[in-house]
Motif scaffolding. Structure first.
Motif, PDB file in Angstrom:
ATOM      1  N   ALA A 119       0.857  -1.178   0.000  1.00  0.00           N
ATOM      2  CA  ALA A 119       0.000   0.000   0.000  1.00  0.00           C
ATOM      3  C   ALA A 119       0.893   1.228   0.000  1.00  0.00           C
ATOM      4  O   ALA A 119       2.014   1.206   0.536  1.00  0.00           O
ATOM      5  N   PHE A 120       0.400   2.321  -0.591  1.00  0.00           N
ATOM      6  CA  PHE A 120       1.246   3.512  -0.686  1.00  0.00           C
ATOM      7  C   PHE A 120       1.707   3.972   0.691  1.00  0.00           C
ATOM      8  O   PHE A 120       2.850   4.416   0.854  1.00  0.00           O
ATOM      9  N   ALA A 121       0.833   3.889   1.707  1.00  0.00           N
ATOM     10  CA  ALA A 121       1.191   4.359   3.046  1.00  0.00           C
ATOM     11  C   ALA A 121       2.439   3.660   3.581  1.00  0.00           C
ATOM     12  O   ALA A 121       3.182   4.223   4.392  1.00  0.00           O
ATOM     13  N   GLU A 122       2.695   2.439   3.128  1.00  0.00           N
ATOM     14  CA  GLU A 122       3.877   1.693   3.571  1.00  0.00           C
ATOM     15  C   GLU A 122       5.157   2.252   2.951  1.00  0.00           C
ATOM     16  O   GLU A 122       6.263   1.970   3.432  1.00  0.00           O
ATOM     17  N   LEU A 123       5.018   3.032   1.869  1.00  0.00           N
ATOM     18  CA  LEU A 123       6.193   3.543   1.155  1.00  0.00           C
ATOM     19  C   LEU A 123       6.520   4.983   1.502  1.00  0.00           C
ATOM     20  O   LEU A 123       7.662   5.419   1.377  1.00  0.00           O
ATOM     21  N   ASP A 124       5.490   5.739   1.928  1.00  0.00           N
ATOM     22  CA  ASP A 124       5.678   7.181   2.094  1.00  0.00           C
ATOM     23  C   ASP A 124       6.579   7.522   3.279  1.00  0.00           C
ATOM     24  O   ASP A 124       7.063   8.649   3.378  1.00  0.00           O
ATOM     25  N   GLY A 125       6.809   6.576   4.174  1.00  0.00           N
ATOM     26  CA  GLY A 125       7.655   6.865   5.328  1.00  0.00           C
ATOM     27  C   GLY A 125       9.083   6.404   5.173  1.00  0.00           C
ATOM     28  O   GLY A 125       9.823   6.334   6.160  1.00  0.00           O
ATOM     29  N   GLY A 126       9.494   6.088   3.968  1.00  0.00           N
ATOM     30  CA  GLY A 126      10.850   5.599   3.750  1.00  0.00           C
ATOM     31  C   GLY A 126      11.908   6.664   3.994  1.00  0.00           C
ATOM     32  O   GLY A 126      11.629   7.870   3.985  1.00  0.00           O
ATOM     33  N   GLU A 127      13.124   6.223   4.201  1.00  0.00           N
ATOM     34  CA  GLU A 127      14.252   7.134   4.365  1.00  0.00           C
ATOM     35  C   GLU A 127      14.682   7.620   2.982  1.00  0.00           C
ATOM     36  O   GLU A 127      14.958   6.817   2.085  1.00  0.00           O
ATOM     37  N   PRO A 128      14.730   8.946   2.761  1.00  0.00           N
ATOM     38  CA  PRO A 128      15.078   9.449   1.418  1.00  0.00           C
ATOM     39  C   PRO A 128      16.437   8.948   0.953  1.00  0.00           C
ATOM     40  O   PRO A 128      17.363   8.786   1.749  1.00  0.00           O
ATOM     41  N   VAL A 129      16.544   8.704  -0.334  1.00  0.00           N
ATOM     42  CA  VAL A 129      17.793   8.266  -0.949  1.00  0.00           C
ATOM     43  C   VAL A 129      18.104   9.185  -2.126  1.00  0.00           C
ATOM     44  O   VAL A 129      17.209   9.839  -2.669  1.00  0.00           O
ATOM     45  N   PRO A 130      19.368   9.271  -2.526  1.00  0.00           N
ATOM     46  CA  PRO A 130      19.707  10.089  -3.697  1.00  0.00           C
ATOM     47  C   PRO A 130      19.062   9.531  -4.959  1.00  0.00           C
ATOM     48  O   PRO A 130      18.744   8.341  -5.045  1.00  0.00           O
ATOM     49  N   VAL A 131      18.884  10.395  -5.940  1.00  0.00           N
ATOM     50  CA  VAL A 131      18.333   9.984  -7.225  1.00  0.00           C
ATOM     51  C   VAL A 131      19.285   9.000  -7.900  1.00  0.00           C
ATOM     52  O   VAL A 131      20.515   9.201  -7.913  1.00  0.00           O
ATOM     53  N   THR A 132      18.738   7.926  -8.426  1.00  0.00           N
ATOM     54  CA  THR A 132      19.541   6.913  -9.118  1.00  0.00           C
ATOM     55  C   THR A 132      19.867   7.398 -10.529  1.00  0.00           C
ATOM     56  O   THR A 132      18.955   7.691 -11.312  1.00  0.00           O
ATOM     57  N   PRO A 133      21.135   7.511 -10.881  1.00  0.00           N
ATOM     58  CA  PRO A 133      21.490   7.963 -12.239  1.00  0.00           C
ATOM     59  C   PRO A 133      20.993   6.973 -13.290  1.00  0.00           C
ATOM     60  O   PRO A 133      21.088   5.756 -13.116  1.00  0.00           O
ATOM     61  N   ARG A 134      20.444   7.517 -14.370  1.00  0.00           N
ATOM     62  CA  ARG A 134      19.989   6.703 -15.493  1.00  0.00           C
ATOM     63  C   ARG A 134      20.420   7.381 -16.789  1.00  0.00           C
ATOM     64  O   ARG A 134      20.673   8.594 -16.831  1.00  0.00           O
ATOM     65  N   ALA A 135      20.478   6.609 -17.847  1.00  0.00           N
ATOM     66  CA  ALA A 135      20.801   7.158 -19.156  1.00  0.00           C
ATOM     67  C   ALA A 135      19.517   7.668 -19.825  1.00  0.00           C
ATOM     68  O   ALA A 135      18.425   7.187 -19.520  1.00  0.00           O
ATOM     69  N   PRO A 136      19.627   8.637 -20.744  1.00  0.00           N
ATOM     70  CA  PRO A 136      18.428   9.140 -21.428  1.00  0.00           C
ATOM     71  C   PRO A 136      17.650   8.052 -22.144  1.00  0.00           C
ATOM     72  O   PRO A 136      16.431   8.181 -22.338  1.00  0.00           O
ATOM     73  N   ASP A 137      18.313   6.952 -22.539  1.00  0.00           N
ATOM     74  CA  ASP A 137      17.610   5.891 -23.258  1.00  0.00           C
ATOM     75  C   ASP A 137      17.219   4.728 -22.348  1.00  0.00           C
ATOM     76  O   ASP A 137      16.820   3.666 -22.824  1.00  0.00           O
ATOM     77  N   ASP A 138      17.298   4.914 -21.019  1.00  0.00           N
ATOM     78  CA  ASP A 138      16.744   3.930 -20.086  1.00  0.00           C
ATOM     79  C   ASP A 138      15.252   4.176 -19.926  1.00  0.00           C
ATOM     80  O   ASP A 138      14.784   5.320 -19.970  1.00  0.00           O
ATOM     81  N   GLN A 139      14.482   3.123 -19.687  1.00  0.00           N
ATOM     82  CA  GLN A 139      13.047   3.268 -19.508  1.00  0.00           C
ATOM     83  C   GLN A 139      12.729   3.938 -18.173  1.00  0.00           C
ATOM     84  O   GLN A 139      13.369   3.664 -17.166  1.00  0.00           O
ATOM     85  N   VAL A 140      11.705   4.809 -18.198  1.00  0.00           N
ATOM     86  CA  VAL A 140      11.260   5.469 -16.971  1.00  0.00           C
ATOM     87  C   VAL A 140       9.816   5.113 -16.639  1.00  0.00           C
ATOM     88  O   VAL A 140       9.435   5.085 -15.475  1.00  0.00           O
ATOM     89  N   TYR A 141       9.005   4.849 -17.650  1.00  0.00           N
ATOM     90  CA  TYR A 141       7.630   4.400 -17.409  1.00  0.00           C
ATOM     91  C   TYR A 141       7.150   3.628 -18.625  1.00  0.00           C
ATOM     92  O   TYR A 141       7.777   3.652 -19.694  1.00  0.00           O
TER      93      TYR A 141
END
Length: 481
Positions: A119-141
């Motif tokens: 459930a979303f509520a289980e995720l919203d309290g996570g410890e923030p992490v840095p953005v994971t680097p991705r390439a422009p041609d990696d899938q995002v959605y």
């Protein structure tokens, strides 16, 4: 790069981090809240074992949960897969099987046998992490096609694609900015609604009003009034309902009323323009492209068309041998551009089109480059060996003041001969009406060639449509009155 980094950097440079980004049911998130929440969700996803490149299915309604879960997945380097939460359980199972997610995020109490669910509520309290680097041609959605044929297909987009869509469509056609208030009737689990409510406003600094419920005319008009919406997005059939409502004249306060997703008939366009005037901007796009690739703009608009191509996209019309046709000649529409994805390979990588892609539309292009869409190739009906495009008949019938909408298809009789039937939804009054049926057939006889005239009119309470509002013609073809 990572798309989330690009979005946040744009908000910082534009000076709108502290401005409202989303409102729903009295709750509000600023642009800064959005990116902070995405970091928390990303941390929780990583803690749950989600790795870069994994798919995360979002079985959520439009709302802050959806926004933060989507951007949290992107932040973590995963691939967000929006899924319509109102799908029939059997169809939902098929969609999840096709997506193959490492994790499914749903509402409280949601379950999906065989899949890890949170459930979303289980995720919203996570410890923030840095953005994971991705390439422009990696899938995002990845989004599913709307399933008008009954077989949705998963089409991924890459981290650089929303930037292309914003520059090609949102900037020149929509002219979105920080002073705009956006509402999209099309939901975020469709490609059209996703860009309207997520990418374009975040890249433009706009404020979005979300509605987690199924769209109703009264609710949309109330949102337009309460929040002073300036940019509205909906399919033509929903605009028809809006302007037919006693309060439809309230739409005149909009700055733009964008529409797409299905052919806008001349009769409906004329009716909509009585209320909307030149605020009405029509265009076409596909899930495979990711957004609109032709569109009318306030600077370049032609009634009766879907506008001109939006660079870097190109369009052409070809005959059955794939040879380009002359201006104003009807043929098969093709598009070429940098974001077209046809599905996924067996290894999960995006299946990119490297040449012209056939959209499945019948269209023509005039000498000035304006595109007129006639209808879908797979909508063609065969009547006595003659091809008939039902949209021409449907638009004529729907232009009658007592008709809300119509669907026409060919039905075989006991002897094997085919005949056209018209399924009609009345604008008001009783479902059945022999006088109206006779009037509609007389109208068709007056304005159409004989083989295009329906042999019978059947009144129905409603027509089957996808969640994005498109007619499910394959369902209508199974009806036996």
């Amino acid at each position: 790069m990572n798309l989330v980094d690009v979005l946040r950097a744009g908000a910082d440079a534009g000076g709108w981090l502290d401005r409202p980004a989303y409102e729903v049911d009295g709750a509000m998130l600023t642009h800064a809240d959005v990116y902070a929440g995405a970091g928390r969700v990303a941390g929780a996803l990583a803690g749950a074992g989600v790795r870069p490149g994994d798919r995360v299915a979002l079985v959520l309604d439009d709302g802050p949960d959806f926004v933060l879960a989507f951007l949290g997945a992107a932040h973590a380097g995963a691939v967000a897969v929006p899924v319509n939460p109102r799908l029939h359980p059997d169809e939902l199972r098929r969609v999840l099987d096709a997506a193959g997610p490492a994790l499914v995020v749903g509402r409280p109490g949601f379950s999906a046998a065989g899949f890890a669910v949170a459930a979303f509520a289980e995720l919203d309290g996570g410890e923030p992490v840095p953005v994971t680097p991705r390439a422009p041609d990696d899938q995002v959605y990845a989004t599913f096609t709307s399933g008008t044929t009954g077989v949705p297909r998963l089409c991924p987009q890459l981290h650089g694609d929303p930037i292309v869509h914003h520059r090609s469509f949102a900037v020149p056609a929509l002219e979105l900015g920080p002073d705009d208030v956006v509402h999209s009737v099309s939901k975020m689990y469709f490609a059209y609604g996703l860009s309207n409510s997520l990418f374009f406003p975040l890249l433009s600094g706009s404020r979005v009003v979300l509605n987690p419920e199924a769209p109703l005319v009264d609710d949309v008009l109330a949102i337009v009034d309460k929040y002073d919406v300036t940019a509205l997005f909906a399919v033509p059939t929903f605009y028809r309902k809006l302007v037919a409502h006693p309060g439809g004249d309230r739409l005149a306060k909009l700055r733009i009323a964008a529409t797409g997703g299905e052919v806008l008939s001349a009769a409906l366009e004329e009716r909509l323009m009585e209320v909307l005037g030149d605020r009405l901007l029509n265009g076409i796009g596909t899930t495979e492209v990711g957004q609109a690739f032709t569109h009318n703009t306030r600077a370049a608009r032609r009634v009766g068309t879907a506008g001109r191509p939006l660079p870097p996209f190109e369009v052409r019309v070809v005959d059955e041998r794939d040879e380009p046709v002359e201006p104003d000649v009807t043929g098969r529409l093709q598009v070429r551009g940098p974001t077209i994805t046809l599905g996924v390979h067996e290894d999960g990588t995006a299946m990119r089109a490297d040449d012209w892609y056939a959209t499945g539309d019948l269209a023509s292009i005039d000498v000035d480059g304006y595109v007129t869409v006639i209808g879908r190739l797979d909508d063609l009906e065969n009547v006595g060996g003659i091809k008939v495009h039902p949209l021409e008949v449907e638009n004529l019938l729907a232009g009658h003041s007592l008709v809300r909408e119509a669907a026409v298809c060919a039905v075989a009789d006991d002897g094997g001969s085919t005949r056209l039937l018209a399924y009609v939804v009345r604008a008001d009054g009783p479902i059945g009406d022999d006088d109206l049926a006779e009037s509609l057939i007389a109208l068709a006889r007056r304005d159409l060639t004989a083989y295009k005239v329906p042999r019978r009119v059947v009144f129905v309470p409603s027509l089957p449509r996808t969640g994005s509002g498109k007619l499910r013609r394959h369902v209508v073809r199974t009806w036996r009155p």
